[in-house]
Write a protein that holds these residues in place. Structure first.
Motif, PDB file in Angstrom:
ATOM      1  N   SER A  27       3.617  12.482  10.943  1.00  0.00           N
ATOM      2  CA  SER A  27       4.655  11.725  10.894  1.00  0.00           C
ATOM      3  C   SER A  27       4.105  10.418  10.658  1.00  0.00           C
ATOM      4  N   CYS A  28       4.739   9.647   9.933  1.00  0.00           N
ATOM      5  CA  CYS A  28       4.516   8.285   9.552  1.00  0.00           C
ATOM      6  C   CYS A  28       4.656   7.522  10.850  1.00  0.00           C
ATOM      7  N   ARG A  29       3.743   6.670  11.177  1.00  0.00           N
ATOM      8  CA  ARG A  29       3.895   5.832  12.598  1.00  0.00           C
ATOM      9  C   ARG A  29       4.683   4.565  12.113  1.00  0.00           C
ATOM     10  N   ASP A  30       4.788   4.280  10.936  1.00  0.00           N
ATOM     11  CA  ASP A  30       5.621   2.854  10.432  1.00  0.00           C
ATOM     12  C   ASP A  30       6.987   3.331  10.257  1.00  0.00           C
ATOM     13  N   CYS A  31       7.484   4.303   9.541  1.00  0.00           N
ATOM     14  CA  CYS A  31       8.706   4.519   9.263  1.00  0.00           C
ATOM     15  C   CYS A  31       9.324   5.671   9.891  1.00  0.00           C
ATOM     16  N   GLY A  32       8.600   6.473  10.280  1.00  0.00           N
ATOM     17  CA  GLY A  32       9.110   7.788  10.774  1.00  0.00           C
ATOM     18  C   GLY A  32       9.155   9.177   9.930  1.00  0.00           C
ATOM     19  N   TYR A  33       8.568   8.862   8.926  1.00  0.00           N
ATOM     20  CA  TYR A  33       8.791   9.777   7.653  1.00  0.00           C
ATOM     21  C   TYR A  33       7.986  11.099   7.967  1.00  0.00           C
ATOM     22  N   VAL A  34       8.655  12.207   8.104  1.00  0.00           N
ATOM     23  CA  VAL A  34       7.965  13.634   8.320  1.00  0.00           C
ATOM     24  C   VAL A  34       7.990  14.463   7.074  1.00  0.00           C
ATOM     25  N   THR A  82      -1.281   8.644   2.354  1.00  0.00           N
ATOM     26  CA  THR A  82      -0.254   7.441   2.457  1.00  0.00           C
ATOM     27  C   THR A  82       1.124   7.942   2.576  1.00  0.00           C
ATOM     28  N   CYS A  83       1.880   7.193   3.131  1.00  0.00           N
ATOM     29  CA  CYS A  83       3.464   7.855   3.476  1.00  0.00           C
ATOM     30  C   CYS A  83       4.119   7.469   2.131  1.00  0.00           C
ATOM     31  N   PRO A  84       4.812   8.419   1.594  1.00  0.00           N
ATOM     32  CA  PRO A  84       5.662   8.587   0.419  1.00  0.00           C
ATOM     33  C   PRO A  84       6.724   7.397   0.505  1.00  0.00           C
ATOM     34  N   LYS A  85       7.082   7.399   1.603  1.00  0.00           N
ATOM     35  CA  LYS A  85       8.509   6.460   1.717  1.00  0.00           C
ATOM     36  C   LYS A  85       8.147   5.040   1.680  1.00  0.00           C
ATOM     37  N   CYS A  86       7.068   4.659   2.573  1.00  0.00           N
ATOM     38  CA  CYS A  86       6.753   3.059   2.818  1.00  0.00           C
ATOM     39  C   CYS A  86       5.379   3.017   2.456  1.00  0.00           C
ATOM     40  N   GLY A  87       4.385   3.614   2.024  1.00  0.00           N
ATOM     41  CA  GLY A  87       3.229   3.396   1.666  1.00  0.00           C
ATOM     42  C   GLY A  87       2.070   3.144   2.797  1.00  0.00           C
ATOM     43  N   SER A  88       2.561   3.383   3.834  1.00  0.00           N
ATOM     44  CA  SER A  88       1.610   3.026   5.203  1.00  0.00           C
ATOM     45  C   SER A  88       0.574   4.224   5.194  1.00  0.00           C
ATOM     46  N   LYS A  89      -0.483   3.564   5.423  1.00  0.00           N
ATOM     47  CA  LYS A  89      -1.621   4.670   5.737  1.00  0.00           C
ATOM     48  C   LYS A  89      -1.585   5.138   6.999  1.00  0.00           C
TER      49      LYS A  89
HETATM   50 ZN    ZN Z   1       6.229   5.745   6.225  1.00  0.00          ZN
END
Ligand code: ZN
Ligand code: ZN
Length: 732
Positions: A435-442, A475-482
DNA sequence: AGCACGCCGACT
DNA sequence: GTCGGCGTGCTC
C-alpha cells in the motif's frame, strides 16, 4: 421384501442404491443402519427405502446380515434432506447421511486394518527380487504397527504387495477397533416485557408458525436491540403449539452466559450441542432429541441436524458468521442453506438474525424472498463514539509509530482513569499486500478487483483468483509517492510498543500463539474481565464473545489488513468486524470510544462503520458485487488441486481448467460463466503438499454442480487430491 | 514357467 | 474403498 441400501464406501462408483433381501422375521425399518455383505466382506449400510419388488435379478441379491441399532436413525424427511445435500453439494449419499448422523453412534464398532512387521531382518534377496516389498519392510522397520490405508497412501503402493508379504509371513495384518477418546440448577427467568419493535417481530413470526407454513425471515437488529428475548419468546410460542425449535449459534458465542439465558427460560427442555462435547456426549444429546426428552436445541453448525419429529422453528443467530459453513470436510455444507431446506421439508419457520447481515441474505430480503423484520432501537446500550484516524496524515506529521496521536492519548487517559482498553489487530495472515503510505493506494487485480498479494521471493504482485501478475511498483501510480510498500503489523509488535511507551501497563495478548491450549481463550477473557490487565491485545477472536463492562476504549490498529484480504468479501468482513468491535466498547454504564486507524479513510466500509450505518454500506457494496459479478449476482466454486510435486499439480490444474472450459463452451444456455486461474492457492503449501486452484464464477449454480461432478469423477495420478467447494466462504 | 506389480472393473 | 483377476515384463 427388499431394502434399498446406501453403502459406507467413499467412492463414486459405489455411490448408488444397492438392493438386499430382508430375511424372514427381521424387523427392518427405513432409516436403520445395517451390516450387509459386499463382495467378500461385511460393510455398513443405510436403509433408505423398503420395497416389495426389485428390478435387479433376484438370484444375485444377498440378505441383509444384521441390524446395527434397535431403532431407526433417519426418518423419511432426514433421508430427503440427505438426498438434497448430496445433489446440492455434490458429495456421496453416504457422506450426506453420515453428516446427519451423530458421530458417537458408532461407538467401538468401527474397525481398521493394522499392519505389523513380523521379522527383524529383511531378507537380502528381496532387495533385487521385489524392490517394492523391500521398501515396505524398510518403512515398517521405522514405523510399525501402522494403519494399512495410511501405509498404502504414504508409499504409493498396490495392495498386491501387502498380500504377498502377508503370504510369506513377513508381516501380519489384523483388525483393530477405533476407540473414541473419550446442566446444573439455574434460577428460572421470566419473559421480559417486549419493546414495540420486538413485539411486532414476535407477532409477525408467530402468525406464520400458527399457519404451519414454510416462511423465511431476516431479523435485522442492531447490536443491543434485544434479539435474544425475541428468540426466547418465539421458542416459547413454538413449544406451546407442541412443536420443537433449533437455535444455531456461532461457536464463539456459545458461552455459559448464552446457555444460561436459554436454560433459565426453558429448564431441562433444552439440549446444548457445543464443539467441546465428546462423541459419546454428542450422542447422548442426540438421543434426548430423538426420544422427545427436549424441545429446544441450542448449538453449533451441526445442531441443524437435531432429529426432532415435529420441527416448528429454526433460528440462526449472527447469520453472517462463516462458522455455519463446513469448509474442512465433505460435504462442504452451509447450515444456513440446510436449515432453509429443512424448514421447507417440515413446513417450519426460519428466522435468520444479524446486526450486519451477509450481502446475500440482505439482498434476498430486499427481493422479498425473506421477510424483513427490523429492530432499530438499542435497549440500555449507548452507541459508542467512533473516530477514524488517517495514518497517512500521521506519517506526514512525522509520527512513524503504530499508534496515532489520538489513540496514544486515549490509551494514556484510560490507564490514568483505570479503565480497560482493547487493541484490535487482524491476524497478519498468510498473505500480505502492498500500500501507498501517502494516499492509501493498494494495487488490485484488473480482472477480479481483489488486492494483489505480494510474493517476497520474486518480488511480484499476484492475484490469487485468476493468477494475474505484475512487477512490484516503486512509485505509486495514483500520487507518485515512493513510499509504496508491504504493509503488515503483528500482535508482538503491538505488545512491544505498548510496553515501550507504557511500561507500567499490564498487558494480555490473545492470538493464535497464546490460545493454542484448550480453554486458554476463556482464561484470558476471565483474567481481563476480572481486572488483571489494563490492555488486551488480540486478533479476530476478541471481536465477539464475552461482555467486558469496564472496557471504554477499543482501538483498531490497522483496518487496512482486513480491507485488503485477497477475497471479494473483504469489505464486507471489514464492516462486520468494525461493527462488532465497536459493540465491545462501553457495554456497561460507561460510554465507549472507538478509534479506527487506516490509510483508506474514504473507503465506504470505514465510513459506514463510523456512522454505524449498515444500509449505507450495503448500497455501496452491492454495486461493486454487481459490476464484478460476485455473489449474490453469481455463484463461485473453488477447485483446489494438491500434490507433492508442484509442477505436476500445476499441470493437472491446467487440465482441470481446460476441462471446465470445454464444459462451459458446450452449454446451450447463455448464462454468465467465467473460469479463473489456474493460480497458486493463497496458502501455497499445506503438509508438504503444493496447492493450486481454479475458480469458477457462474450465474447458474447448476452449471457449477455439473462441473463439480465431472471434476470429482475424473481420473488423476495417485497422490493428487482434488477438493471442490461450491459457494465457498473462504478461499485459502 | 513363475513371480512381481500395475491396472481395471465389480461390488446388490 | 477394497478385492481379485489379468496382462506384461523380468528373472531363473
Ligand atoms: Zn499514493
Ligand atoms: Zn484476478
Amino acid at each position: 421384501m427388499f431394502a434399498e441400501v446406501i453403502v459406507d464406501i467413499k467412492s463414486s462408483n459405489t455411490d448408488r442404491v444397492y438392493t438386499y433381501k430382508i430375511p424372514e422375521g427381521m424387523k427392518l425399518e427405513v432409516g436403520m443402519r445395517v451390516s450387509v455383505p459386499f463382495k467378500n466382506r461385511f460393510i455398513e449400510g443405510y436403509v433408505i427405502s423398503i420395497t416389495e419388488q426389485t428390478s435387479y435379478p433376484v438370484d444375485k441379491i444377498k440378505d441383509i446380515h444384521k441390524i446395527l441399532d434397535n431403532y431407526s436413525v433417519f426418518d423419511e424427511k432426514m433421508i430427503e434432506l440427505a438426498k438434497w445435500m448430496k445433489d446440492y453439494y455434490k458429495c456421496y449419499f453416504s457422506e450426506a447421511l453420515q453428516t446427519i448422523m451423530p458421530v458417537g453412534i458408532k461407538r467401538g464398532e468401527k474397525k481398521v486394518k493394522i499392519v505389523r512387521i513380523n521379522i527383524s531382518e529383511i531378507p537380502d534377496e528381496l532387495c533385487k527380487r521385489a524392490p517394492k516389498q523391500y521398501e515396505v519392510l524398510h518403512y515398517l522397520q521405522k514405523r510399525s504397527p501402522i494403519r494399512l490405508s495410511e501405509l498404502v497412501k504414504i508409499l504409493n503402493i498396490d495392495y498386491a504387495i501387502i498380500k504377498s508379504l502377508q503370504k510369506k509371513g513377513y508381516i501380519k495384518v489384523y483388525e483393530e477397533e477405533i476407540h473414541r477418546y473419550s446442566v446444573k440448577d439455574i434460577e428460572r427467568s421470566q419473559p421480559l416485557v417486549l419493546k414495540e419493535e420486538q413485539e411486532k417481530a414476535v407477532t409477525e413470526v408467530k402468525k406464520s408458525m400458527e399457519k404451519d407454513v414454510f416462511e423465511k425471515y431476516l431479523l435485522f437488529g442492531v447490536t443491543g436491540s434485544g434479539k435474544t428475548e425475541v428468540y426466547l419468546q418465539l421458542i416459547d410460542e413454538c413449544i406451546k403449539s407442541g412443536k420443537s425449535a433449533i437455535v444455531l449459534v456461532p461457536e464463539i458465542s456459545l458461552t455459559p452466559q448464552t446457555i444460561e439465558r436459554f436454560v433459565s427460560r426453558f429448564g431441562n427442555k433444552v439440549a446444548v450441542i457445543h464443539s467441546g462435547l465428546s462423541p459419546g456426549e454428542r450422542f447422548d444429546e442426540w438421543r434426548k432429541v430423538k426420544n422427545g426428552v427436549v424441545d429446544v436445541v441450542v448449538g453449533v453448525r451441526n445442531a441443524v441436524f437435531a432429529p426432532f419429529k415435529n420441527l416448528g422453528l429454526i433460528i440462526i443467530d449472527e447469520e453472517h458468521e462463516t462458522t455455519y459453513k463446513q469448509s474442512d470436510m465433505r460435504p462442504k455444507y452451509n447450515a444456513k442453506e440446510v436449515a432453509e431446506k429443512r424448514c421447507e421439508l417440515e413446513n417450519a419457520v426460519l428466522v435468520m438474525a444479524s446486526a450486519t447481515p451477509s450481502l446475500e441474505t440482505y439482498y434476498k430480503a430486499t427481493k422479498g424472498e425473506y421477510k424483513l423484520l427490523r429492530l432499530t432501537k438499542r435497549i440500555n446500550v449507548s452507541m459508542p463514539h467512533i473516530e477514524v484516524v488517517n495514518m497517512s496524515d500521521e506519517l506526514a506529521r512525522g509520527n512513524t509509530s503504530i499508534f496515532s496521536r489520538k489513540l496514544f492519548s486515549y490509551i494514556k487517559e484510560n490507564l490514568q482513569k483505570k479503565e480497560q482498553t482493547i487493541l484490535f489487530l487482524n491476524r497478519r495472515g498468510y498473505s500480505s499486500f502492498v500500500s501507498c503510505r501517502d494516499c492509501g493506494y493498494v494495487p488490485k487485480c484488473p480482472n477480479c478487483d481483489i488486492s494483489l498479494t505480494y510474493h517476497f521471493e520474486d518480488k511480484r504482485l499476484v492475484c490469487h483468483y485468476c493468477g494475474y501478475q505484475e512487477a512490484m511498483r516503486d512509485t505509486c501510480p495514483k500520487c507518485g509517492s515512493k513510499r509504496i510498500r508491504y504493509l503488515g503489523i503483528g500482535t508482538e509488535r503491538v505488545e512491544n510498543d505498548i510496553k515501550k511507551f507504557f511500561p507500567k501497563a499490564r498487558v494480555l495478548r490473545m492470538d493464535v500463539d497464546t490460545t493454542k491450549k484448550k480453554g486458554s481463550h476463556e482464561k484470558i477473557f476471565y483474567d481481563f474481565r476480572s481486572g488483571k490487565a489494563d490492555i488486551l491485545i488480540g486478533t479476530q477472536m476478541i471481536s465477539k464473545g464475552f461482555d467486558i463492562p469496564n472496557v471504554t476504549l477499543v482501538g483498531v490498529i490497522l483496518a487496512d489488513i482486513t480491507l485488503n484480504l485477497p477475497d471479494f468479501r473483504s469489505s464486507e468482513r471489514t464492516f462486520q468486524l468494525l461493527t462488532q468491535v465497536a459493540g465491545r466498547a462501553g457495554r456497561g454504564e460507561k460510554p465507549g470510544r472507538v478509534v479506527i486507524q487506516t490509510y483508506e479513510e474514504d473507503h465506504y466500509s470505514i465510513i459506514a462503520s463510523k456512522y454505524q450505518n449498515y444500509v449505507r454500506f450495503y448500497n455501496e457494496e452491492i454495486k461493486y458485487r454487481e459490476i464484478f459479478r460476485y455473489p449474490p449476482f453469481s455463484h463461485l466454486m473453488n477447485i483446489v488441486i494438491s500434490g507433492e510435486e508442484e509442477e505436476e499439480v500445476k499441470n493437472i490444474a491446467a487440465n482441470v481448467y481446460l476441462m471446465c472450459q470445454k464444459i462451459v463452451n458446450k452449454l446451450q444456455n447463455k448464462s454468465y460463466n467465467k473460469i479463473l486461474g489456474p493460480a497458486p492457492a493463497p496458502i501455497r503449501k499445506i503438509n508438504n503438499r503444493y496447492r493450486w486452484q481454479v475458480i469458477l464464477k457462474s450465474e447458474d449454480r447448476n452449471v457449477l454442480v455439473d462441473i463439480a461432478e465431472k471434476v470429482q469423477t475424473m481420473k488423476y495420478p495417485k497422490n493428487i487430491r482434488i477438493s471442490v467447494d461450491i459457494d465457498p466462504l473462504n478461499i485459502m
